[in-house]
Design an enzyme around this catalytic site. Structure first.
Site, PDB file in Angstrom:
ATOM      1  N   ARG A 286      -7.850  21.877  54.257  1.00 26.95           N
ATOM      2  CA  ARG A 286      -6.412  22.106  54.412  1.00 26.95           C
ATOM      3  C   ARG A 286      -5.742  20.766  54.687  1.00 26.95           C
ATOM      4  NH1 ARG A 286      -6.912  26.177  52.212  1.00 26.95           N
ATOM      5  NH2 ARG A 286      -6.494  28.301  52.907  1.00 26.95           N
TER       6      ARG A 286
ATOM      7  N   GLU B 121       2.107  20.522  50.864  1.00 28.17           N
ATOM      8  CA  GLU B 121       1.884  20.962  49.486  1.00 28.17           C
ATOM      9  C   GLU B 121       3.137  21.680  49.016  1.00 28.17           C
ATOM     10  OE1 GLU B 121      -1.709  23.216  48.841  1.00 28.17           O
ATOM     11  OE2 GLU B 121      -2.918  21.704  49.836  1.00 28.17           O
TER      12      GLU B 121
ATOM     13  N   HIS C  91      -5.062  21.167  44.760  1.00 30.83           N
ATOM     14  CA  HIS C  91      -5.642  22.344  45.423  1.00 30.83           C
ATOM     15  C   HIS C  91      -6.344  23.263  44.401  1.00 30.83           C
ATOM     16  CE1 HIS C  91      -5.164  24.936  49.293  1.00 30.83           C
ATOM     17  NE2 HIS C  91      -6.294  25.244  48.662  1.00 30.83           N
TER      18      HIS C  91
HETATM   19  C1  DGY Z   1      -8.910  29.183  50.138  1.00 32.72           C
HETATM   20  O1  DGY Z   1      -9.473  30.156  49.644  1.00 32.72           O
HETATM   21  O2  DGY Z   1      -8.642  29.099  51.330  1.00 32.72           O
HETATM   22  C2  DGY Z   1      -8.509  28.106  49.192  1.00 32.72           C
HETATM   23  O3  DGY Z   1      -8.233  26.917  49.829  1.00 32.72           O
HETATM   24  C3  DGY Z   1      -7.310  28.561  48.415  1.00 32.72           C
HETATM   25  O4  DGY Z   1      -6.199  28.548  49.256  1.00 32.72           O
END
Ligand code: DGY
Length: 318
Positions: free
Chosen positions: A237, A266, A285
């Site tokens: 993240r 983001e 991402h």
């Molecule tokens: C998750 O599954 O958490 C990925 O990062 C997609 O947001």
């Protein structure tokens, strides 16, 4: 029963929902929903299938108490106020397990790409500078025998460590609250303090769950303690790293390079300086974005949604 979905899903998913007799509304616009739009679509809904990182906070949950279930099309749930959801009796499901390999492969890709300055040198071709790779300042570094430090050694961290060990015989260290016996046994991994992780890693890769305690943990002070030859990788993240501090650490050569599949914030804006920096590789991402994984994620998210609506137990409940 009514279901709202925050972005278009694959046809087989729509067919499953229609077969289940649900009244489905999909957000088709090519932009994220505003918080107000999300509330207005969810107020009368029984179920929400949420793809993306819309904030499902207390304000949203309070306004949408009609919801029986929120099914996340993600393993991460840092964008959901789980306690408040529980208080209102709204079940929350997620998609653990099925995206482990795809996300680990993304971290592995970034680790190698940064080590060889790949994105920057590729961009140099478009800029008419084919020979950039002959300049010593653009040379890469090798990964064989180096130390991979994992912040948060769960299943994704393990899958990356396993690949790094097999491909480059990397030494694995990790920082976790609990000991990962399997990693210690199979990969000779060693649990270390946060300080040791930061100072000893040649590649430091983040694989923890984002919480209030670890938000922004990779800041200027921490980058300043890393090796000047170190690579920072984040596929978890964007909230883990302080972006201005990261830019400064790269500019000042406090660290060697960075590979990010998640940014802070983001989406990343196209004029972001990180996109032009050498030894920096940015992806939008895409950790779970393979055909195989996205099919598995959608199936699991729908299983969770249907179970939540029917009042049966979910395959993966947060
Ligand atoms: C998750 O599954 O958490 C990925 O990062 C997609 O947001």
């Amino acid at each position: 029963m009514k279901v709202f979905i925050t972005r278009p899903i694959m046809d087989f998913g729509m067919e499953r929902l229609q077969k289940a007799g649900l009244d489905v509304t999909v957000w088709e616009e090519n932009r994220a929903l505003t918080p107000e739009e999300l509330v207005s679509h969810c107020q009368q809904a029984d179920g929400l299938l949420n793809a993306g990182i819309n904030q499902l906070n207390a304000k949203f949950l309070e306004a949408c108490q009609n919801l029986k279930v929120i099914s996340l099309h993600s393993v991460g749930y840092d964008h959901v106020d789980i306690e408040t959801a529980k208080k209102f009796g709204i079940k929350v499901g997620n998609t653990p397990g099925v995206l482990t390999d795809a996300t680990a492969e993304t971290a592995f890709l970034l680790m190698q790409s940064v080590a060889r300055n790949a994105f920057y040198l590729s961009n140099q071709i478009s800029a008419g500078n084919w020979k950039a790779s002959q300049d010593i300042t653009q040379f890469g570094i090798e990964l064989r025998g180096k130390t991979l430090g994992i912040f948060g050694l769960g299943s994704i961290g393990f899958a990356l460590a396993k690949r790094a060990k097999a491909a480059f015989d990397m030494e694995i260290i990790y920082h976790n609250r609990s000991t990962n016996d399997r990693a210690e046994k199979e990969l000779d991994a060693r649990k270390v303090s946060f300080e040791e992780l930061v100072t000893q890693s040649d590649v430091l890769s983040v694989h923890a769950n984002l919480t209030a305690e670890n938000t922004g943990i990779f800041n200027g002070e921490v980058f300043g303690q890393m090796k000047p030859s170190a690579i920072f990788i984040n596929t978890a993240r964007g909230g883990f790293h302080n972006e201005p501090d990261l830019i400064q650490a790269l500019d000042n050569r406090q660290i060697w390079g960075a590979g990010l599949d998640v940014t802070n914030p983001e989406p990343m804006q196209p004029d972001n300086p990180l996109l032009k920096m050498p030894r920096v590789c940015i992806l939008p991402h895409i950790g779970s974005a393979t055909i195989e994984t996205r099919i598995a994620m959608l199936n699991l998210a729908i299983d969770n949604l249907l179970a939540g609506l029917n009042g049966t137990s979910m395959k993966a409940e947060v």
